[in-house]
Scaffold this motif. Sequence first.
Motif, short mmCIF file in Angstrom:
data_model
loop_
_atom_site.label_atom_id
_atom_site.label_comp_id
_atom_site.label_asym_id
_atom_site.label_seq_id
_atom_site.Cartn_x
_atom_site.Cartn_y
_atom_site.Cartn_z
N ASP A 179 0.82 -1.21 0.00
CA ASP A 179 0.00 0.00 0.00
C ASP A 179 0.86 1.26 0.00
N LYS A 180 1.99 1.23 0.69
CA LYS A 180 2.82 2.43 0.73
C LYS A 180 3.42 2.74 -0.64
N GLU A 181 3.66 1.71 -1.46
CA GLU A 181 4.14 1.96 -2.82
C GLU A 181 3.05 2.62 -3.65
N ALA A 182 1.83 2.09 -3.56
CA ALA A 182 0.72 2.68 -4.32
C ALA A 182 0.45 4.11 -3.87
N ARG A 183 0.51 4.36 -2.56
CA ARG A 183 0.27 5.72 -2.08
C ARG A 183 1.36 6.68 -2.56
N ALA A 184 2.58 6.22 -2.58
CA ALA A 184 3.68 7.09 -3.03
C ALA A 184 3.53 7.43 -4.51
N VAL A 185 3.13 6.46 -5.31
CA VAL A 185 2.97 6.71 -6.75
C VAL A 185 1.79 7.65 -7.01
N THR A 186 0.65 7.40 -6.35
CA THR A 186 -0.51 8.27 -6.58
C THR A 186 -0.25 9.68 -6.04
N LYS A 187 0.49 9.80 -4.97
CA LYS A 187 0.83 11.12 -4.45
C LYS A 187 1.72 11.88 -5.43
N PHE A 188 2.63 11.16 -6.08
CA PHE A 188 3.48 11.80 -7.08
C PHE A 188 2.66 12.23 -8.30
N LEU A 189 1.77 11.35 -8.79
CA LEU A 189 0.98 11.69 -9.97
C LEU A 189 0.00 12.83 -9.69
N LYS A 190 -0.40 12.94 -8.45
CA LYS A 190 -1.31 14.03 -8.10
C LYS A 190 -0.66 15.39 -8.33
N THR A 191 0.66 15.45 -8.14
CA THR A 191 1.38 16.72 -8.38
C THR A 191 1.68 16.93 -9.86
N VAL A 192 1.55 15.88 -10.68
CA VAL A 192 1.89 16.00 -12.10
C VAL A 192 0.68 16.46 -12.91
N ALA A 193 -0.47 15.82 -12.69
CA ALA A 193 -1.66 16.13 -13.49
C ALA A 193 -2.89 15.79 -12.69
N ALA A 194 -4.00 16.44 -13.04
CA ALA A 194 -5.28 16.19 -12.40
C ALA A 194 -6.14 15.32 -13.30
N PRO A 195 -7.10 14.58 -12.76
CA PRO A 195 -7.95 13.73 -13.60
C PRO A 195 -8.78 14.55 -14.58
N SER A 196 -8.96 14.00 -15.77
CA SER A 196 -9.79 14.61 -16.80
C SER A 196 -10.90 13.62 -17.12
N PHE A 197 -12.09 13.85 -16.52
CA PHE A 197 -13.17 12.88 -16.61
C PHE A 197 -13.93 13.03 -17.92
N GLU A 198 -14.56 11.94 -18.34
CA GLU A 198 -15.46 11.96 -19.49
C GLU A 198 -16.77 12.64 -19.09
N ARG A 199 -17.19 13.60 -19.87
CA ARG A 199 -18.41 14.34 -19.52
C ARG A 199 -19.63 13.45 -19.51
N GLN A 200 -19.72 12.54 -20.46
CA GLN A 200 -20.89 11.67 -20.52
C GLN A 200 -20.99 10.76 -19.30
N LEU A 201 -19.85 10.33 -18.78
CA LEU A 201 -19.89 9.48 -17.59
C LEU A 201 -20.29 10.28 -16.35
N LEU A 202 -19.96 11.56 -16.33
CA LEU A 202 -20.34 12.38 -15.17
C LEU A 202 -21.84 12.62 -15.13
N THR A 203 -22.51 12.59 -16.28
CA THR A 203 -23.96 12.83 -16.31
C THR A 203 -24.76 11.61 -15.88
N ILE A 204 -24.14 10.45 -15.83
CA ILE A 204 -24.85 9.25 -15.40
C ILE A 204 -25.00 9.29 -13.89
N ARG A 205 -26.24 9.21 -13.42
CA ARG A 205 -26.52 9.30 -11.99
C ARG A 205 -26.97 7.96 -11.44
N SER A 206 -26.89 7.85 -10.13
CA SER A 206 -27.30 6.61 -9.48
C SER A 206 -28.81 6.49 -9.49
N GLY A 207 -29.30 5.32 -9.57
CA GLY A 207 -30.74 5.08 -9.54
C GLY A 207 -31.01 3.61 -9.69
N GLN A 208 -32.26 3.25 -9.69
CA GLN A 208 -32.64 1.86 -9.81
C GLN A 208 -32.67 1.50 -11.28
#
Length: 883
Positions: free
Chosen positions: A733-762
């Motif tokens: 886990d400490k390896e994964a946390r170190a890598v994600t912490k490094f990538l967080k300083t490099v770039a931010a996530p760029s989400f797909e707009r269509q996926l963001l419009t999908i909402r939870s429901g039945q």
Amino acid sequence: MAKTARKAPTRSSASEDGSDVDTALAGSRLTRLRILWLVGAALWTLLVVSLASFRSTDWPTHVVAMPTDPPLNLCGRFGAATSYWLYFTLGFGVWIPTVYLGVLLVAIAMGRRISHPFVRFVGCLIAMGAIGSLHAEWFPALGPLTGVDAGIVPMWFADEMHARFGPVGASLIFTAGLAVGAIVAADAIVFMLPGVCARAFSFLSPLWETDWRAHFGALRERMGAMFPQPAVAGATAGRARRSPARAAAAKPATAVDATDAEENEEDGIDEEDIAQAEIEDLSGDSESDEIDEGRAVDAATIPTPAAPEPAPTNSRTALSEDELRAKIEKLPIKMTAKAPTAQLRDEDIPRAVDYSGYQFPTLDLLEEPEGNYSTKMEAYVREQAGLLTRTLSEYGLEGEITHIESGPVVTLYSVELAAGTRVARLETIAKDIARALQAPNVRIIPNLVGRTAVGIEVPNKQKEKVRLKELMSSGHAANMMLPMFLGKDSAGEPLVLDLAKMPHMLIAGTTGSGKSVCMNTIIMSWLYTKRPDELKLVLVDPKMVEMAQFSEIPHLACPVVTEMSKAAAILEWAVTKMEERYELLKEAGVRDIRSFNDLGEAELRERLSPADDVEWAKIPKKMHYMVFVIDELADLMMTNKEVEQSIVRIAQKARAVGIHLILATQRPQATVVTGLIKSNMPCRVSFKVASGTDSRIVLDQKGAELLLGQGDMLVVTPSQTDARRSQGTLVEDKEARAVTKFLKTVAAPSFERQLLTIRSGQVANGGGGDGGEGGGDADGERDPLFDKAVEIMIESGRGSVSLLQRRLAIGYGRASRLVDQMGNAGILGEHKGSVAREVVVTMEDWARMKEMRDEAEASGTIFQKHYDNSDAESEALRFHDED
């Protein structure tokens, strides 16, 4: 060489300028050596051609009065003069050093080293003198030049030795000199000749291996039976009986084909028995004066006491402890690859050349691999081999260990069973073997491809921790699009697979077996090798804790999904995305995503021919790979039954457009891993499972129930259907946390707009069917096909579920939900039994409804699906606050 090795570190630690000077000097020296080699090769070729094209009539010669001028030699006057004086002085023996020089030039060109070249050249000169002297001694009148046929120097030497030692002594001296020269010049070839000659005359081996004694004894027996000799006296009768009796006693020994020692023992026993038989026969024959022919034959077949039956020749003799230990010490062992002593570099990781300003994580964030694991395990593996051999012997199985492959978790012993031994006997004592070896269990592999041996996998006493840092620098991921550094196989070789070739993956295993670590390893592999514009990930984690550490990596296409209803909607969106990509590939005239990405913008614009710049801006210039990693497939299948259809469609078609699935489950049941899902997942990884039935569901074969857990796994790939046992890569886990912490300083996530419009429901609610009111939920999210379905209903004039199934190519459940949603929105009338619902709005009304809906969503409200059928002229659309 030792001085050079000691000076190497000093040169490597010199300044950069000094290194350049050394490199330049080395380059100039290499150039000079190449020039010298070319000159030597040219001179050698000139010499060979001159000697081969020699004519005794060419100038200069003493053979004819009028020499040929210009000479006919291929090398002209130089070649004629050179070959003449060489043949005149040394004779035919000059070819020996010439051939040696040619071999030396070829060895230098191939980069091979000939030891002691000067000494070997001296040996060639000795052999040359011996050959010439033998030529002068045995064939003095045979040669290219009359009067000096063998060369003037060999002839003089032969005359001197002939005068002192005579013809025989001189020949022996010259032959010994030839042998000495040959050994000095080419010792390896000379010492190889006896073996070659023995193999050449091996066809004569039946002559000296035949038991001629038994053949002659049988021949004497036949002759005695055909021409019996009547005995007139007791001694004569004894001799007449003695010869057939000996022949009869020799027959069993010949049929048994025993060893020489056993034959000697049998011969001794037969002599005593025959002597006793002769005494009895002599006492009986004293009563009669003559013996007829029938009595003679009976005497030849006198029964003798049975000799001890010799042991079969094909049985192996039991070895003593010292012999067995010495034999095990000589066995070849293929140990797991040792940890690299050289420093692992980031440049060794296969990545794209154009980083486009993106920065990859460095190897310093990962744990170092283990060292000296193979050294510690070798003695233990050899001890286990000896114990395994003794165990097989105790249970009556004759087997010999021929090869050992030691991996990070298990060791594979290749056992050559005796002829006629069934593998089923070995499988019945598998638990006894495990008990004798003090192992949790052993796994029997009945067939090792390419060998006649049987494999026995025994767990190691100590496991090796396979680290991601070591696998990334191994070089096995070259030219892979989506490399996965899964671990090491049973032979210690890195297990690196390309998901683009699999193209989908199924992972199964109980809690704690290593399933989640395997998924983290796969994600970490892509974080080190792929940029966010090359790969997009969709992570589905119903536990909300397994993949939470990757929630901020720039490769995500949407936030980590924790709700199964939303995951089902995302998979339906993936099907639509797959169809869109196929349309784009069709218009571009390419077959797959890799060919599409290889097109330049100019070529792409020429093929697609967009109408204007706006349309051109909407066309993707590059397609990124999309991977859906779904943990706990069982939860998704239980809450959304129709998700199987989306999974199967993606698995069957999405490979060419770069969309891939990785499904994981800890309950590999037939209701979860259905036949359609399994048949479309050619790459399967199974960790420890509860039973052999679960193993068959995942791998189509048993074996996964015998795994040890903690990363021990069986892998089946499209290219290798036999399960390979491997040890998974350990990513802490400490390896994964170190890598994600490094990538967080490099770039931010760029989400797909269509996926963001999908909402939870039945989304997965069963939906009533054609007439079920209330099948959909008023608060449920809108289906992506809702607008198209409404247009189909208005055009056809009837609200039919089967119509939507045919026109939209969707399942019954989804079509039923669409009809229910349109009924709640006031687009369709009430349910009237088996009759299709009535469409109560026109196309103009629908256009106005869509405008109002879009405005409401933009202003922070959501669509209130309500229609009052009592007042058809009243306002059909109602809105309410999101609160």
